[in-house]
Design a protein around this motif. Structure first.
Motif, PDB file in Angstrom:
ATOM      1  N   VAL A   1       0.834  -1.202   0.000  1.00  0.00           N
ATOM      2  CA  VAL A   1       0.000   0.000   0.000  1.00  0.00           C
ATOM      3  C   VAL A   1       0.873   1.258   0.000  1.00  0.00           C
ATOM      4  O   VAL A   1       0.614   2.212  -0.737  1.00  0.00           O
ATOM      5  CB  VAL A   1      -0.978  -0.001   1.206  1.00  0.00           C
ATOM      6  CG1 VAL A   1      -1.634   1.353   1.400  1.00  0.00           C
ATOM      7  CG2 VAL A   1      -2.024  -1.085   1.032  1.00  0.00           C
ATOM      8  N   VAL A   2       1.920   1.254   0.810  1.00  0.00           N
ATOM      9  CA  VAL A   2       2.833   2.402   0.858  1.00  0.00           C
ATOM     10  C   VAL A   2       3.509   2.598  -0.496  1.00  0.00           C
ATOM     11  O   VAL A   2       3.592   3.717  -1.009  1.00  0.00           O
ATOM     12  CB  VAL A   2       3.880   2.217   1.979  1.00  0.00           C
ATOM     13  CG1 VAL A   2       4.977   3.257   1.882  1.00  0.00           C
ATOM     14  CG2 VAL A   2       3.215   2.274   3.340  1.00  0.00           C
ATOM     15  N   LEU A   3       3.997   1.519  -1.106  1.00  0.00           N
ATOM     16  CA  LEU A   3       4.675   1.610  -2.395  1.00  0.00           C
ATOM     17  C   LEU A   3       3.736   2.092  -3.501  1.00  0.00           C
ATOM     18  O   LEU A   3       4.072   3.015  -4.256  1.00  0.00           O
ATOM     19  CB  LEU A   3       5.282   0.264  -2.772  1.00  0.00           C
ATOM     20  CG  LEU A   3       5.991   0.189  -4.127  1.00  0.00           C
ATOM     21  CD1 LEU A   3       7.167   1.159  -4.165  1.00  0.00           C
ATOM     22  CD2 LEU A   3       6.441  -1.226  -4.410  1.00  0.00           C
ATOM     23  N   VAL A   4       2.560   1.496  -3.597  1.00  0.00           N
ATOM     24  CA  VAL A   4       1.598   1.896  -4.628  1.00  0.00           C
ATOM     25  C   VAL A   4       1.140   3.334  -4.396  1.00  0.00           C
ATOM     26  O   VAL A   4       1.013   4.120  -5.342  1.00  0.00           O
ATOM     27  CB  VAL A   4       0.405   0.920  -4.678  1.00  0.00           C
ATOM     28  CG1 VAL A   4      -0.720   1.448  -5.529  1.00  0.00           C
ATOM     29  CG2 VAL A   4       0.873  -0.444  -5.181  1.00  0.00           C
ATOM     30  N   GLY A   5       0.921   3.704  -3.134  1.00  0.00           N
ATOM     31  CA  GLY A   5       0.534   5.078  -2.825  1.00  0.00           C
ATOM     32  C   GLY A   5       1.602   6.077  -3.242  1.00  0.00           C
ATOM     33  O   GLY A   5       1.297   7.138  -3.787  1.00  0.00           O
ATOM     34  N   TYR A   6       2.858   5.729  -3.012  1.00  0.00           N
ATOM     35  CA  TYR A   6       3.965   6.594  -3.422  1.00  0.00           C
ATOM     36  C   TYR A   6       3.978   6.780  -4.943  1.00  0.00           C
ATOM     37  O   TYR A   6       4.063   7.899  -5.437  1.00  0.00           O
ATOM     38  CB  TYR A   6       5.293   5.996  -2.943  1.00  0.00           C
ATOM     39  CG  TYR A   6       6.508   6.710  -3.458  1.00  0.00           C
ATOM     40  CD1 TYR A   6       6.890   7.929  -2.937  1.00  0.00           C
ATOM     41  CD2 TYR A   6       7.279   6.165  -4.476  1.00  0.00           C
ATOM     42  CE1 TYR A   6       8.010   8.593  -3.414  1.00  0.00           C
ATOM     43  CE2 TYR A   6       8.389   6.805  -4.955  1.00  0.00           C
ATOM     44  CZ  TYR A   6       8.752   8.033  -4.426  1.00  0.00           C
ATOM     45  OH  TYR A   6       9.857   8.685  -4.912  1.00  0.00           O
ATOM     46  N   VAL A   7       3.860   5.688  -5.670  1.00  0.00           N
ATOM     47  CA  VAL A   7       3.877   5.757  -7.138  1.00  0.00           C
ATOM     48  C   VAL A   7       2.686   6.562  -7.655  1.00  0.00           C
ATOM     49  O   VAL A   7       2.828   7.402  -8.554  1.00  0.00           O
ATOM     50  CB  VAL A   7       3.896   4.334  -7.749  1.00  0.00           C
ATOM     51  CG1 VAL A   7       3.684   4.379  -9.252  1.00  0.00           C
ATOM     52  CG2 VAL A   7       5.202   3.637  -7.416  1.00  0.00           C
ATOM     53  N   VAL A   8       1.507   6.347  -7.082  1.00  0.00           N
ATOM     54  CA  VAL A   8       0.309   7.078  -7.514  1.00  0.00           C
ATOM     55  C   VAL A   8       0.466   8.568  -7.239  1.00  0.00           C
ATOM     56  O   VAL A   8       0.132   9.408  -8.096  1.00  0.00           O
ATOM     57  CB  VAL A   8      -0.952   6.501  -6.822  1.00  0.00           C
ATOM     58  CG1 VAL A   8      -2.142   7.431  -6.966  1.00  0.00           C
ATOM     59  CG2 VAL A   8      -1.270   5.127  -7.376  1.00  0.00           C
ATOM     60  N   LEU A   9       0.975   8.926  -6.064  1.00  0.00           N
ATOM     61  CA  LEU A   9       1.132  10.343  -5.740  1.00  0.00           C
ATOM     62  C   LEU A   9       2.177  11.027  -6.618  1.00  0.00           C
ATOM     63  O   LEU A   9       1.976  12.166  -7.059  1.00  0.00           O
ATOM     64  CB  LEU A   9       1.478  10.515  -4.264  1.00  0.00           C
ATOM     65  CG  LEU A   9       0.330  10.261  -3.296  1.00  0.00           C
ATOM     66  CD1 LEU A   9       0.836  10.253  -1.859  1.00  0.00           C
ATOM     67  CD2 LEU A   9      -0.756  11.303  -3.477  1.00  0.00           C
ATOM     68  N   ILE A  10       3.272  10.349  -6.888  1.00  0.00           N
ATOM     69  CA  ILE A  10       4.300  10.930  -7.761  1.00  0.00           C
ATOM     70  C   ILE A  10       3.752  11.097  -9.177  1.00  0.00           C
ATOM     71  O   ILE A  10       3.941  12.131  -9.814  1.00  0.00           O
ATOM     72  CB  ILE A  10       5.576  10.055  -7.770  1.00  0.00           C
ATOM     73  CG1 ILE A  10       6.272  10.130  -6.418  1.00  0.00           C
ATOM     74  CG2 ILE A  10       6.522  10.454  -8.890  1.00  0.00           C
ATOM     75  CD1 ILE A  10       6.876  11.473  -6.091  1.00  0.00           C
ATOM     76  N   THR A  11       3.058  10.076  -9.662  1.00  0.00           N
ATOM     77  CA  THR A  11       2.469  10.160 -11.002  1.00  0.00           C
ATOM     78  C   THR A  11       1.385  11.224 -11.055  1.00  0.00           C
ATOM     79  O   THR A  11       1.296  11.986 -12.021  1.00  0.00           O
ATOM     80  CB  THR A  11       1.888   8.792 -11.405  1.00  0.00           C
ATOM     81  OG1 THR A  11       2.913   7.812 -11.303  1.00  0.00           O
ATOM     82  CG2 THR A  11       1.354   8.822 -12.819  1.00  0.00           C
ATOM     83  N   GLY A  12       0.569  11.293 -10.022  1.00  0.00           N
ATOM     84  CA  GLY A  12      -0.506  12.279  -9.985  1.00  0.00           C
ATOM     85  C   GLY A  12      -0.016  13.705  -9.848  1.00  0.00           C
ATOM     86  O   GLY A  12      -0.756  14.650 -10.125  1.00  0.00           O
ATOM     87  N   ALA A  13       1.212  13.883  -9.427  1.00  0.00           N
ATOM     88  CA  ALA A  13       1.758  15.229  -9.251  1.00  0.00           C
ATOM     89  C   ALA A  13       2.318  15.818 -10.537  1.00  0.00           C
ATOM     90  O   ALA A  13       2.717  16.988 -10.552  1.00  0.00           O
ATOM     91  CB  ALA A  13       2.850  15.208  -8.184  1.00  0.00           C
ATOM     92  N   THR A  14       2.326  15.066 -11.610  1.00  0.00           N
ATOM     93  CA  THR A  14       2.902  15.590 -12.855  1.00  0.00           C
ATOM     94  C   THR A  14       2.208  16.850 -13.377  1.00  0.00           C
ATOM     95  O   THR A  14       2.873  17.665 -14.022  1.00  0.00           O
ATOM     96  CB  THR A  14       2.936  14.513 -13.959  1.00  0.00           C
ATOM     97  OG1 THR A  14       1.648  13.959 -14.120  1.00  0.00           O
ATOM     98  CG2 THR A  14       3.935  13.431 -13.615  1.00  0.00           C
ATOM     99  N   PRO A  15       0.915  17.083 -13.129  1.00  0.00           N
ATOM    100  CA  PRO A  15       0.338  18.369 -13.548  1.00  0.00           C
ATOM    101  C   PRO A  15       0.990  19.580 -12.881  1.00  0.00           C
ATOM    102  O   PRO A  15       0.899  20.699 -13.402  1.00  0.00           O
ATOM    103  CB  PRO A  15      -1.136  18.260 -13.149  1.00  0.00           C
ATOM    104  CG  PRO A  15      -1.410  16.801 -13.158  1.00  0.00           C
ATOM    105  CD  PRO A  15      -0.141  16.153 -12.690  1.00  0.00           C
TER     106      PRO A  15
END
Length: 81
Positions: A27-41
C-alpha cells in the motif's frame, strides 16, 4: 534492528530495503507511485513545486521504509543473517 512492523524485506547485498513483504508495504509503495504520477500536472504550473513535492514525498517514503524494514537498514554482503 527494527522493533516495529516489518513491511519491507532487507536487501541481500548493499544498504536499504528490497520488495514489500506485507500488504501494508504494498500500500505504501503503490501510494507513493500514484502520488508521484498524480503530481505531474504540477510541472505545468511550477517546476519548483513539483520538485519540492517529489523530494518531500520521497524523503517520507524512505523514512517509512527505513523504519519498517525487517532487521533495519545496514550494509549487507549476502550472508544469511
Amino acid at each position: 534492528m527494527s522493533g516495529g512492523p516489518e513491511w519491507f524485506a532487507p536487501k541481500r547485498y548493499g544498504y536499504g530495503s528490497a520488495a514489500p513483504i506485507s500488504w501494508q508495504g504494498w500500500v505504501v509503495l503503490v501510494g507513493y507511485v500514484v502520488l508521484i504520477t498524480g503530481a505531474t500536472p504540477l510541472l505545468a504550473w511550477s517546476i519548483v513545486a513539483y520538485v519540492s513535492f517529489t523530494v518531500t514525498l520521497t524523503a517520507l517514503f524512505l523514512l517509512i521504509c527505513r523504519n519498517t524494514t525487517r532487521g533495519g537498514w545496514r550494509w549487507r554482503r549476502g550472508e544469511d543473517n
